[in-house]
Design a protein around this motif. Structure first.
Motif, PDB file in Angstrom:
ATOM      1  N   ASN A 294     -53.201 -47.202 -58.461  1.00  0.00           N
ATOM      2  CA  ASN A 294     -52.223 -46.517 -57.611  1.00  0.00           C
ATOM      3  C   ASN A 294     -50.895 -46.994 -57.799  1.00  0.00           C
ATOM      4  O   ASN A 294     -49.722 -46.295 -57.610  1.00  0.00           O
ATOM      5  CB  ASN A 294     -52.610 -46.524 -56.016  1.00  0.00           C
ATOM      6  CG  ASN A 294     -51.640 -45.764 -55.167  1.00  0.00           C
ATOM      7  OD1 ASN A 294     -51.539 -44.542 -55.373  1.00  0.00           O
ATOM      8  ND2 ASN A 294     -51.070 -46.298 -54.249  1.00  0.00           N
TER       9      ASN A 294
ATOM     10  N   GLU B 187     -66.999 -41.331 -58.094  1.00  0.00           N
ATOM     11  CA  GLU B 187     -65.610 -41.221 -58.714  1.00  0.00           C
ATOM     12  C   GLU B 187     -65.094 -42.226 -59.452  1.00  0.00           C
ATOM     13  O   GLU B 187     -65.391 -43.355 -58.976  1.00  0.00           O
ATOM     14  CB  GLU B 187     -64.571 -40.618 -57.518  1.00  0.00           C
ATOM     15  CG  GLU B 187     -65.048 -39.506 -56.532  1.00  0.00           C
ATOM     16  CD  GLU B 187     -64.831 -38.327 -57.397  1.00  0.00           C
ATOM     17  OE1 GLU B 187     -63.999 -38.477 -58.471  1.00  0.00           O
ATOM     18  OE2 GLU B 187     -64.834 -37.314 -56.968  1.00  0.00           O
TER      19      GLU B 187
ATOM     20  N   ARG C 251     -49.272 -45.658 -60.755  1.00  0.00           N
ATOM     21  CA  ARG C 251     -49.082 -44.478 -60.974  1.00  0.00           C
ATOM     22  C   ARG C 251     -47.674 -44.142 -59.927  1.00  0.00           C
ATOM     23  O   ARG C 251     -46.789 -43.115 -60.413  1.00  0.00           O
ATOM     24  CB  ARG C 251     -50.278 -43.531 -59.973  1.00  0.00           C
ATOM     25  CG  ARG C 251     -49.824 -41.992 -59.753  1.00  0.00           C
ATOM     26  CD  ARG C 251     -50.866 -41.334 -58.774  1.00  0.00           C
ATOM     27  NE  ARG C 251     -51.038 -41.905 -57.533  1.00  0.00           N
ATOM     28  CZ  ARG C 251     -51.736 -41.277 -56.377  1.00  0.00           C
ATOM     29  NH1 ARG C 251     -52.242 -40.241 -56.973  1.00  0.00           N
ATOM     30  NH2 ARG C 251     -51.801 -41.778 -55.327  1.00  0.00           N
TER      31      ARG C 251
ATOM     32  N   MET D 102     -57.421 -43.262 -56.043  1.00  0.00           N
ATOM     33  CA  MET D 102     -56.077 -43.719 -55.884  1.00  0.00           C
ATOM     34  C   MET D 102     -55.409 -43.155 -54.252  1.00  0.00           C
ATOM     35  O   MET D 102     -54.737 -43.765 -53.930  1.00  0.00           O
ATOM     36  CB  MET D 102     -55.234 -43.204 -57.028  1.00  0.00           C
ATOM     37  CG  MET D 102     -55.357 -44.050 -58.190  1.00  0.00           C
ATOM     38  SD  MET D 102     -54.033 -43.630 -59.471  1.00  0.00           S
ATOM     39  CE  MET D 102     -54.608 -41.947 -60.117  1.00  0.00           C
ATOM     40  N   GLU D 103     -55.733 -41.763 -54.031  1.00  0.00           N
ATOM     41  CA  GLU D 103     -55.383 -41.486 -52.918  1.00  0.00           C
ATOM     42  C   GLU D 103     -55.832 -42.297 -51.632  1.00  0.00           C
ATOM     43  O   GLU D 103     -55.102 -42.489 -50.810  1.00  0.00           O
ATOM     44  CB  GLU D 103     -55.888 -39.958 -52.546  1.00  0.00           C
ATOM     45  CG  GLU D 103     -55.274 -38.893 -53.671  1.00  0.00           C
ATOM     46  CD  GLU D 103     -53.610 -38.729 -53.333  1.00  0.00           C
ATOM     47  OE1 GLU D 103     -53.361 -38.890 -52.101  1.00  0.00           O
ATOM     48  OE2 GLU D 103     -52.884 -38.714 -54.276  1.00  0.00           O
TER      49      GLU D 103
ATOM     50  N   GLY E 268     -59.409 -43.128 -60.584  1.00  0.00           N
ATOM     51  CA  GLY E 268     -59.258 -41.545 -60.666  1.00  0.00           C
ATOM     52  C   GLY E 268     -58.256 -41.226 -59.571  1.00  0.00           C
ATOM     53  O   GLY E 268     -58.011 -42.003 -58.481  1.00  0.00           O
ATOM     54  N   GLU E 269     -57.783 -39.894 -59.417  1.00  0.00           N
ATOM     55  CA  GLU E 269     -57.089 -39.319 -58.483  1.00  0.00           C
ATOM     56  C   GLU E 269     -57.777 -39.371 -57.144  1.00  0.00           C
ATOM     57  O   GLU E 269     -57.009 -39.802 -56.136  1.00  0.00           O
ATOM     58  CB  GLU E 269     -57.057 -37.884 -58.504  1.00  0.00           C
ATOM     59  CG  GLU E 269     -56.151 -37.243 -57.606  1.00  0.00           C
ATOM     60  CD  GLU E 269     -54.622 -37.628 -58.055  1.00  0.00           C
ATOM     61  OE1 GLU E 269     -53.529 -37.519 -57.281  1.00  0.00           O
ATOM     62  OE2 GLU E 269     -54.288 -38.000 -59.128  1.00  0.00           O
TER      63      GLU E 269
END
Length: 262
Positions: A251, A183, A254, A191-192, A187-188
């Motif tokens: 993150n 990944e 974001r 970052m999570e 990317g999402e």
């Protein structure tokens, strides 16, 4: 060959005053005197001085050395055995004191008040590098966030730490899964995982705004000792620390610069 007191002092690395004292104590009288009355030492005297300095290094008193040198065959071995036992006991005592000092330092630097056995039970492979903990303490000791984190860490019980480490282990599993799945670091999914780590810090230690989280992640990427606190070496992959750092900073972008509430 005869040597002056100054020459012997230079050879042996001791003071002229010490040689005079050894002479007066009857431990090392010079073999000869010059016409002017100055002390002169022979090669045999130098050999005796070498023995004296050896025993002094082991902690023998001058009286004990005199006794040994009077009859070295009868006394030296017994005296050395006794000194060996004493030094062994002293070393054991010093080691105990060293262990106590290191334990106190570790508590002060890490804030984790558990016994060594409890640490092993709770932390397993995740260990505190005291040198890093000391460096971090010196670097952040005036930071309110660091002080609050240390206070929270010190207040945690063994049960708390078991929960913290279980949560951290689950997070590490998700981090390595995202990394191994290729990944993107910004990317999402990555970052999570980064946000999950930030929430973990806030839940158990101290408020962690995104800029502070970025500094923590920078340390992970720059210092293997820091990264080993969250991912033990056996679970690390090349590039994983840098991957986490990129994810943390992505993150932060974001989420924006809004300040965190305590």
């Amino acid at each position: 060959m005869a040597y002056s007191v100054g020459q012997v002092s230079g050879f042996a690395g001791i003071t002229v005053r010490t040689l005079h004292h050894y002479d007066k104590a009857g431990l090392l009288p010079p073999s000869a005197r010059s016409p002017a009355g100055y002390r002169l030492y022979s090669d045999a005297d130098l050999a005796r001085l070498q023995q004296i300095l050896f025993y002094r290094e082991l902690g023998f008193s001058l009286d004990e050395i005199v006794t040994i040198l009077q009859d070295p065959q009868a006394n030296a071995l017994d005296q050395l055995r006794a000194r060996h036992r004493l030094l062994t006991e002293q070393m054991a005592k010093l080691q105990r004191l060293l262990d106590v000092a290191e334990r106190a330092m570790e508590v002060q630097r890490t804030g984790v008040e558990l016994t060594p056995r409890e640490r092993f039970e709770v932390f397993g492979e995740v260990t505190f590098d005291l040198s890093y903990a000391t460096d971090a303490h010196l670097k952040w000791q005036h930071s309110e966030g660091h002080q609050r984190s240390m206070a929270r860490a010190a207040a945690h019980t063994k049960k708390d730490w078991a929960r913290i480490m279980a949560e951290a282990a689950a997070w590490r599993h998700r981090l390595t899964a995202v990394f191994d799945a290729d990944e993107p670091a910004d990317g999402e999914a990555a970052m999570e995982v980064a946000e999950e780590h930030r929430q973990h810090i806030m839940r158990w230690f101290a408020p962690c705004p995104t800029d502070m989280h970025g500094r923590i992640a920078d340390d992970f990427a720059a210092d293997p000792r820091a990264f080993a606190l969250v991912v033990p070496p056996s679970e690390q992959r090349p590039g994983l620390a840098g991957f986490l750092r990129t994810a943390v900073h992505a993150n932060a972008v974001r989420r924006g610069p809004a300040p965190e509430q305590p």
